[in-house]
Design a protein around this motif. Structure first.
Motif, short mmCIF file in Angstrom:
data_model
loop_
_atom_site.label_atom_id
_atom_site.label_comp_id
_atom_site.label_asym_id
_atom_site.label_seq_id
_atom_site.Cartn_x
_atom_site.Cartn_y
_atom_site.Cartn_z
N PHE A 16 0.75 -1.13 -0.47
CA PHE A 16 0.07 0.01 0.02
C PHE A 16 1.13 1.44 0.06
N THR A 17 0.77 1.92 -0.76
CA THR A 17 1.26 3.24 -0.85
C THR A 17 0.51 4.49 -0.56
N LEU A 23 8.87 1.92 3.24
CA LEU A 23 10.01 1.61 1.89
C LEU A 23 10.00 2.48 1.22
N LYS A 24 10.56 4.12 1.40
CA LYS A 24 10.75 5.26 1.01
C LYS A 24 10.80 4.86 -1.00
N LEU A 25 9.87 5.91 -1.66
CA LEU A 25 10.15 6.54 -3.08
C LEU A 25 10.83 7.29 -3.41
N ALA A 26 11.19 7.85 -4.31
CA ALA A 26 11.80 8.99 -4.53
C ALA A 26 10.51 10.41 -5.55
N THR A 27 10.41 11.29 -5.05
CA THR A 27 9.48 11.94 -5.83
C THR A 27 10.47 13.22 -6.16
N ASP A 28 9.45 14.70 -6.68
CA ASP A 28 9.88 15.28 -7.07
C ASP A 28 10.81 16.16 -6.27
N ALA A 29 10.19 15.92 -4.60
CA ALA A 29 11.51 16.77 -3.95
C ALA A 29 13.05 15.99 -3.45
N ILE A 30 12.31 14.21 -3.88
CA ILE A 30 13.47 14.02 -3.16
C ILE A 30 13.90 12.67 -4.40
N ASP A 47 8.73 11.28 12.58
CA ASP A 47 9.37 12.11 14.07
C ASP A 47 10.50 11.03 14.34
N ARG A 48 11.42 11.80 14.28
CA ARG A 48 13.15 10.89 13.75
C ARG A 48 13.25 10.97 15.35
N THR A 49 13.63 11.50 16.18
CA THR A 49 13.25 11.59 18.06
C THR A 49 12.49 10.78 18.77
N ALA A 50 11.09 10.57 18.40
CA ALA A 50 10.72 9.24 19.29
C ALA A 50 10.75 8.34 18.13
N ARG A 51 11.04 7.74 17.18
CA ARG A 51 11.28 6.88 16.22
C ARG A 51 9.80 6.54 15.73
N VAL A 52 8.81 7.55 15.91
CA VAL A 52 7.76 7.12 15.22
C VAL A 52 6.68 7.78 14.11
N ASN A 53 6.13 6.45 13.50
CA ASN A 53 5.87 6.72 12.18
C ASN A 53 4.61 6.86 12.04
N TYR A 54 4.10 7.81 11.65
CA TYR A 54 2.53 8.87 11.49
C TYR A 54 1.92 9.04 10.11
N PHE A 55 0.88 7.68 10.41
CA PHE A 55 0.09 7.31 8.84
C PHE A 55 -0.21 9.31 8.67
N ILE A 56 -0.79 9.59 8.27
CA ILE A 56 -0.94 10.67 7.90
C ILE A 56 -2.82 10.87 5.99
N THR A 57 -3.46 11.31 6.81
CA THR A 57 -4.55 11.29 6.18
C THR A 57 -4.68 12.13 4.77
N PRO A 58 -5.12 11.39 3.45
CA PRO A 58 -5.60 12.69 2.17
C PRO A 58 -5.91 13.83 3.33
N VAL A 98 5.80 6.61 0.45
CA VAL A 98 6.50 4.66 1.02
C VAL A 98 5.41 3.72 0.76
N THR A 99 5.60 2.38 0.37
CA THR A 99 5.20 1.86 -0.16
C THR A 99 4.71 0.92 1.38
N LEU A 100 4.51 0.59 1.90
CA LEU A 100 4.20 -0.13 3.08
C LEU A 100 4.36 -1.91 2.78
N VAL A 101 4.69 -2.75 3.39
CA VAL A 101 4.45 -4.09 2.95
C VAL A 101 5.02 -4.85 4.60
N PRO A 102 4.26 -6.18 5.09
CA PRO A 102 4.47 -6.38 5.88
C PRO A 102 5.46 -7.50 6.08
#
Length: 208
Positions: free
Chosen positions: A72-73, A122-129, A79-90, A105-109
């Motif tokens: 799922f992309t 899995l991080k993906l390339a974007t226009d910014a990165i 949050d690198r300080t807390a080492r937590v990933n947050y899902f962002i709604t559209p 990112v593409t999420l895989v189990p």
């Protein structure tokens, strides 16, 4: 005089009495009597209840597999300080992009040899990165892990991950029957940014 055909009589060796067997007097003197069946221990037919699934890449010493067909992309805030990933709604994506860095990112189990289940972002390339060696080698490891046990090891000189395949004939992973969307629900429980008054946004925007 002794006849030439007579042999001297040999004395029989003394018969040694066998050493007495050690006496075990504790509860473990008869292990057979203490054995229990799986159903008596509550093991037969038991199923693990998933309550926590970390969102992270596999560690360097973990051999892992990826479940084919589940991906799922989306966009995450890390949050690198807390080492937590947050899902962002559209609906919240434009605001987060305006005030902070986010990752596509593409999420895989994935599952380790110790049967630890996780979600690999899995991080993906974007226009910014743009695309880089870390992204391509992580993606290659996840693709190979669909059929083989592999591990990843960061190599700064390579600017990417070195990928190692297990040499032994390891058994296939035992995946839970839980659907992918339910795994994501468990993984991001309490870590979804869906409103403007979320604590993460309040901190980024200096409200608290």
């Amino acid at each position: 005089m002794m006849s030439t055909f007579e042999q001297p009589t040999k004395l029989a060796a003394p018969i040694e009495a066998p050493a007495p067997a050690p006496h075990v007097s504790g509860i473990f003197h008869d292990l057979e009597a203490l054995k229990i069946q799986q159903h008596e221990a509550g093991l037969a037919g038991s199923t693990e209840v998933l309550t926590r699934i970390p969102v992270r890449k596999p560690q360097r010493d973990e051999y892992f597999r990826v479940r084919p067909g589940d991906e799922f992309t989306t966009v995450l805030y890390e949050d690198r300080t807390a080492r937590v990933n947050y899902f962002i709604t559209p609906a919240m994506l434009p605001l987060l992009r305006a005030v902070s860095n986010v990752s596509v990112v593409t999420l895989v189990p994935f599952i380790t040899r110790q049967k630890m289940l996780g979600i690999f972002p899995l991080k993906l390339a974007t226009d910014a990165i743009g695309d880089n060696g870390w992204q391509t080698t992580a993606m290659a490891a996840a693709q190979l892990a669909k059929t083989k046990w592999v591990r990843m090891q960061a190599d700064m000189a390579l600017s990417g991950y070195r990928i190692f395949s297990a040499e032994g004939q390891l058994s296939e992973p035992e995946w839970p029957d839980t659907p992918f969307n339910e795994l994501l629900d468990i993984a991001f429980k309490d870590h979804v940014i869906s409103s403007q008054d979320h604590p993460v946004l309040n901190r980024i925007m200096g409200r608290i």
